[in-house]
Design a protein around this motif. Structure first.
Motif, PDB file in Angstrom:
ATOM      1  N   THR A 292      -6.414   2.748  -0.501  1.00 28.94           N
ATOM      2  CA  THR A 292      -6.225   2.562  -1.942  1.00 28.94           C
ATOM      3  C   THR A 292      -6.405   3.854  -2.730  1.00 28.94           C
ATOM      4  OG1 THR A 292      -6.994   0.283  -1.715  1.00 28.94           O
ATOM      5  CG2 THR A 292      -6.993   1.225  -3.935  1.00 28.94           C
ATOM      6  N   LEU A 293      -5.369   4.214  -3.460  1.00 29.66           N
ATOM      7  CA  LEU A 293      -5.392   5.375  -4.339  1.00 29.66           C
ATOM      8  C   LEU A 293      -5.865   4.962  -5.732  1.00 29.66           C
ATOM      9  CD1 LEU A 293      -1.799   6.726  -3.497  1.00 29.66           C
ATOM     10  CD2 LEU A 293      -3.923   7.151  -2.235  1.00 29.66           C
ATOM     11  N   GLN A 294      -6.379   5.948  -6.485  1.00 33.97           N
ATOM     12  CA  GLN A 294      -6.709   5.711  -7.894  1.00 33.97           C
ATOM     13  C   GLN A 294      -5.913   6.688  -8.745  1.00 33.97           C
ATOM     14  OE1 GLN A 294     -10.959   5.294  -8.932  1.00 33.97           O
ATOM     15  NE2 GLN A 294     -11.381   5.209  -6.734  1.00 33.97           N
ATOM     16  N   LEU A 295      -5.136   6.133  -9.683  1.00 33.95           N
ATOM     17  CA  LEU A 295      -4.338   6.955 -10.577  1.00 33.95           C
ATOM     18  C   LEU A 295      -5.087   7.194 -11.885  1.00 33.95           C
ATOM     19  CD1 LEU A 295      -1.621   7.874  -9.421  1.00 33.95           C
ATOM     20  CD2 LEU A 295      -2.336   5.696  -8.441  1.00 33.95           C
ATOM     21  N   LYS A 300       0.553   5.250 -15.416  1.00 34.36           N
ATOM     22  CA  LYS A 300       0.935   6.059 -14.251  1.00 34.36           C
ATOM     23  C   LYS A 300       0.929   5.232 -12.971  1.00 34.36           C
ATOM     24  CE  LYS A 300       0.025  10.789 -15.682  1.00 34.36           C
ATOM     25  NZ  LYS A 300      -0.566  12.097 -15.313  1.00 34.36           N
ATOM     26  N   ARG A 301      -0.061   4.327 -12.847  1.00 32.51           N
ATOM     27  CA  ARG A 301      -0.105   3.466 -11.661  1.00 32.51           C
ATOM     28  C   ARG A 301       1.137   2.611 -11.565  1.00 32.51           C
ATOM     29  NH1 ARG A 301      -3.465  -0.996 -10.902  1.00 32.51           N
ATOM     30  NH2 ARG A 301      -2.554  -1.881 -12.816  1.00 32.51           N
ATOM     31  N   ASP A 302       1.479   1.966 -12.670  1.00 31.11           N
ATOM     32  CA  ASP A 302       2.630   1.061 -12.659  1.00 31.11           C
ATOM     33  C   ASP A 302       3.940   1.815 -12.433  1.00 31.11           C
ATOM     34  OD1 ASP A 302       0.817  -0.921 -13.133  1.00 31.11           O
ATOM     35  OD2 ASP A 302       1.345  -1.214 -15.246  1.00 31.11           O
ATOM     36  N   GLU A 303       4.043   3.001 -13.020  1.00 25.56           N
ATOM     37  CA  GLU A 303       5.255   3.802 -12.838  1.00 25.56           C
ATOM     38  C   GLU A 303       5.382   4.279 -11.399  1.00 25.56           C
ATOM     39  OE1 GLU A 303       8.817   5.736 -13.507  1.00 25.56           O
ATOM     40  OE2 GLU A 303       7.791   4.243 -14.759  1.00 25.56           O
ATOM     41  N   LEU A 304       4.257   4.692 -10.794  1.00 27.52           N
ATOM     42  CA  LEU A 304       4.287   5.115  -9.391  1.00 27.52           C
ATOM     43  C   LEU A 304       4.691   3.955  -8.499  1.00 27.52           C
ATOM     44  CD1 LEU A 304       3.838   7.040  -7.042  1.00 27.52           C
ATOM     45  CD2 LEU A 304       1.381   6.508  -7.156  1.00 27.52           C
ATOM     46  N   MET A 316       0.731  -2.415  -3.207  1.00 29.11           N
ATOM     47  CA  MET A 316       0.090  -3.586  -3.795  1.00 29.11           C
ATOM     48  C   MET A 316      -1.046  -3.165  -4.718  1.00 29.11           C
ATOM     49  SD  MET A 316       1.640  -6.329  -2.597  1.00 29.11           S
ATOM     50  CE  MET A 316       0.469  -7.640  -2.853  1.00 29.11           C
ATOM     51  N   VAL A 317      -1.308  -3.991  -5.713  1.00 27.27           N
ATOM     52  CA  VAL A 317      -2.449  -3.760  -6.601  1.00 27.27           C
ATOM     53  C   VAL A 317      -3.537  -4.771  -6.253  1.00 27.27           C
ATOM     54  CG1 VAL A 317      -3.301  -3.762  -8.975  1.00 27.27           C
ATOM     55  CG2 VAL A 317      -1.013  -2.874  -8.464  1.00 27.27           C
ATOM     56  N   TYR A 318      -4.608  -4.282  -5.669  1.00 31.99           N
ATOM     57  CA  TYR A 318      -5.795  -5.097  -5.365  1.00 31.99           C
ATOM     58  C   TYR A 318      -6.978  -4.491  -6.123  1.00 31.99           C
ATOM     59  CZ  TYR A 318      -3.108  -6.592  -1.231  1.00 31.99           C
ATOM     60  OH  TYR A 318      -2.150  -7.083  -0.383  1.00 31.99           O
ATOM     61  N   TYR A 319      -7.325  -5.047  -7.295  1.00 33.22           N
ATOM     62  CA  TYR A 319      -6.941  -6.302  -7.918  1.00 33.22           C
ATOM     63  C   TYR A 319      -6.596  -6.005  -9.368  1.00 33.22           C
ATOM     64  CZ  TYR A 319      -8.865  -8.185  -3.663  1.00 33.22           C
ATOM     65  OH  TYR A 319      -9.109  -8.436  -2.350  1.00 33.22           O
ATOM     66  N   LEU A 344     -10.877   0.271 -12.512  1.00 37.38           N
ATOM     67  CA  LEU A 344     -10.206   0.156 -11.216  1.00 37.38           C
ATOM     68  C   LEU A 344      -9.014  -0.795 -11.284  1.00 37.38           C
ATOM     69  CD1 LEU A 344     -13.243   0.054  -8.741  1.00 37.38           C
ATOM     70  CD2 LEU A 344     -11.622   1.936  -9.066  1.00 37.38           C
ATOM     71  N   CYS A 345      -9.177  -1.889 -11.994  1.00 29.87           N
ATOM     72  CA  CYS A 345      -8.082  -2.863 -12.096  1.00 29.87           C
ATOM     73  C   CYS A 345      -6.830  -2.261 -12.729  1.00 29.87           C
ATOM     74  CB  CYS A 345      -8.533  -4.088 -12.888  1.00 29.87           C
ATOM     75  SG  CYS A 345      -9.697  -5.135 -11.994  1.00 29.87           S
ATOM     76  N   ASP A 346      -7.021  -1.230 -13.531  1.00 28.55           N
ATOM     77  CA  ASP A 346      -5.886  -0.560 -14.185  1.00 28.55           C
ATOM     78  C   ASP A 346      -5.339   0.627 -13.393  1.00 28.55           C
ATOM     79  OD1 ASP A 346      -5.804  -2.260 -16.325  1.00 28.55           O
ATOM     80  OD2 ASP A 346      -6.955  -0.956 -17.669  1.00 28.55           O
ATOM     81  N   THR A 347      -6.082   1.095 -12.397  1.00 34.35           N
ATOM     82  CA  THR A 347      -5.701   2.369 -11.776  1.00 34.35           C
ATOM     83  C   THR A 347      -5.484   2.339 -10.264  1.00 34.35           C
ATOM     84  OG1 THR A 347      -8.042   3.018 -11.560  1.00 34.35           O
ATOM     85  CG2 THR A 347      -6.893   3.681 -13.587  1.00 34.35           C
ATOM     86  N   VAL A 348      -5.876   1.258  -9.588  1.00 37.32           N
ATOM     87  CA  VAL A 348      -5.764   1.248  -8.118  1.00 37.32           C
ATOM     88  C   VAL A 348      -4.351   0.902  -7.658  1.00 37.32           C
ATOM     89  CG1 VAL A 348      -8.196   0.739  -7.664  1.00 37.32           C
ATOM     90  CG2 VAL A 348      -6.575  -1.156  -8.017  1.00 37.32           C
TER      91      VAL A 348
END
Length: 374
Positions: A292-295, A300-304, A316-319, A344-348
């Motif tokens: 799991t990466l953190q943006l 940026k997470r959603d665009e990536l 996948m986004v968990y969670y 984390l919920c916004d960036t993982v």
């Protein structure tokens, strides 16, 4: 590219798995076959626990431990805010109250300070009785049980290890699912050790608890099937799933666990410092249920994630939502703030991770992430 490549795993293990399933079909021992008993012993030996009780799924495993410990209305059970819904759901199902605490940003696991703050807040209020700490081995890495066991002892609480994602992980050589007063795991197909349907298990060293769990898993049975000594339910691992798991456990021990750690090492080396990576503290060993990466932020997470999908790379986004924001828990009191979980919920973002990932696939994932971030 597959996120968790079960097709490739089956291709490698096809002969053994087909033969194992064929034996069950030939013998028609679909429920309670010898494979179930054999698997339970193998799992207990692997983990280092006296008893392993298999059941229908990981959620049942957690619920059965709430039943075994008599968790009830008026009890407080402390649950990480950053985890899968089942970890808190089973508390509410027992009519107890889930109390959410925060996690660490580097390991995604229990933040001891936040946990203790939540325990103190419940004690100070005096409305609920603190009973159980649930710690989750998120993404394959055990939580810090050295510190968790100290907190549990300090406040006279039971400690349950939710090892649904942690099977195969270790702390200083001691294996996941052997920590706390009891532990559970899940054999959902995408887990580090998964079957071809649903399945779960409970690990305990306590003889009385094990006897109780065996009973409630089959309608509260006593000495034989039609002797019902308590109210139970139906939660059994069927023989075909046990047969599949026996084959997979062998592969898991022989090479899958080491191979997935090799994949993680390659990811970590190739990503470098271009993105925030998962941290494995000294003395810990992960089974890498997820990488799991953190943006920087949600945009940026959603665009990536969108860019990766366009390149044929699943992620996948968990969670995406903290436990305390789930609609089902709208009426549950919030005892502590959980800012790390919210972030984390916004960036993982979890990228493809499994033992059969090729160097070419790893390079492609890293290249596309770097291309977007640079």
């Amino acid at each position: 590219m597959e996120f968790r490549d079960l097709k490739k795993q089956y291709n490698v293990l096809q002969n053994e798995i087909d033969n194992a399933i064929s034996e069950v079909l030939h013998n028609c021992n679909f429920i309670g076959g010898n494979q179930v008993k054999d698997l339970q012993k193998q799992l207990a030996d692997y983990v280092g626990s006296k008893h392993c009780i298999t059941c229908a799924n990981g959620t049942d495993a957690l619920t059965m431990m709430m039943m075994a410990w008599g968790v009830k209305e008026g009890d407080a059970v402390f649950v990480p805010d950053f985890t899968f819904f089942a970890s808190g759901e089973i508390v509410a199902f027992s009519n107890a109250t889930p109390v959410f605490y925060d996690v660490r940003q580097d390991t995604f696991n229990a933040d001891i300070s936040s946990l203790e703050e939540a325990i103190k807040a419940v004690i100070d209020e005096g409305r609920l009785t603190p009973r159980v700490i649930i710690a989750v081995d998120l993404f394959g890495q055990p939580a810090d049980y050295t510190q968790l066991e100290k907190i549990a002892s300090k406040y006279d609480l039971l400690l349950l290890e939710d090892g649904a994602q942690g099977f195969g992980g270790r702390i200083n050589g001691k294996r996941a699912c052997s920590f706390g007063d009891a532990a559970t795991t899940s054999f959902f197909p995408a887990k580090p050790l998964g079957c071809y349907g649903d399945g779960g298990a409970i690990f305990t060293d306590d003889d009385e608890t094990a006897e109780y769990l065996y009973s409630i898993a089959v309608h509260g049975k006593g000495t034989y099937k039609y002797d019902n000594v308590r109210i139970g339910w139906n939660s059994r691992l069927d023989t075909i799933q046990a047969a599949v798991l026996k084959v997979k456990l062998d592969a898991f021990e022989r090479y899958e666990l080491s191979d997935i750690n090799a994949v993680a090492d390659k990811y970590t080396k190739l990503f470098g410092d271009i993105v925030t990576l998962p941290v494995v503290p000294e003395g810990f060993y992960s089974s890498w249920a997820q990488y799991t990466l953190q943006l920087e932020n949600k945009e940026k997470r959603d665009e990536l994630q969108k860019r990766l999908k366009e390149s044929g790379i699943p992620s996948m986004v968990y969670y995406p939502k903290p436990m305390h924001e789930q609609t089902a828990f709208a009426g549950v009191k919030k005892y502590v703030d959980c800012p790390v979980t919210v972030r984390l919920c916004d960036t993982v973002l979890s990228v493809p991770m499994h033992p059969y990932l090729t160097d070419e696939e790893i390079q492609k994932v890293v290249s596309e992430v770097k291309k977007y971030l640079s």
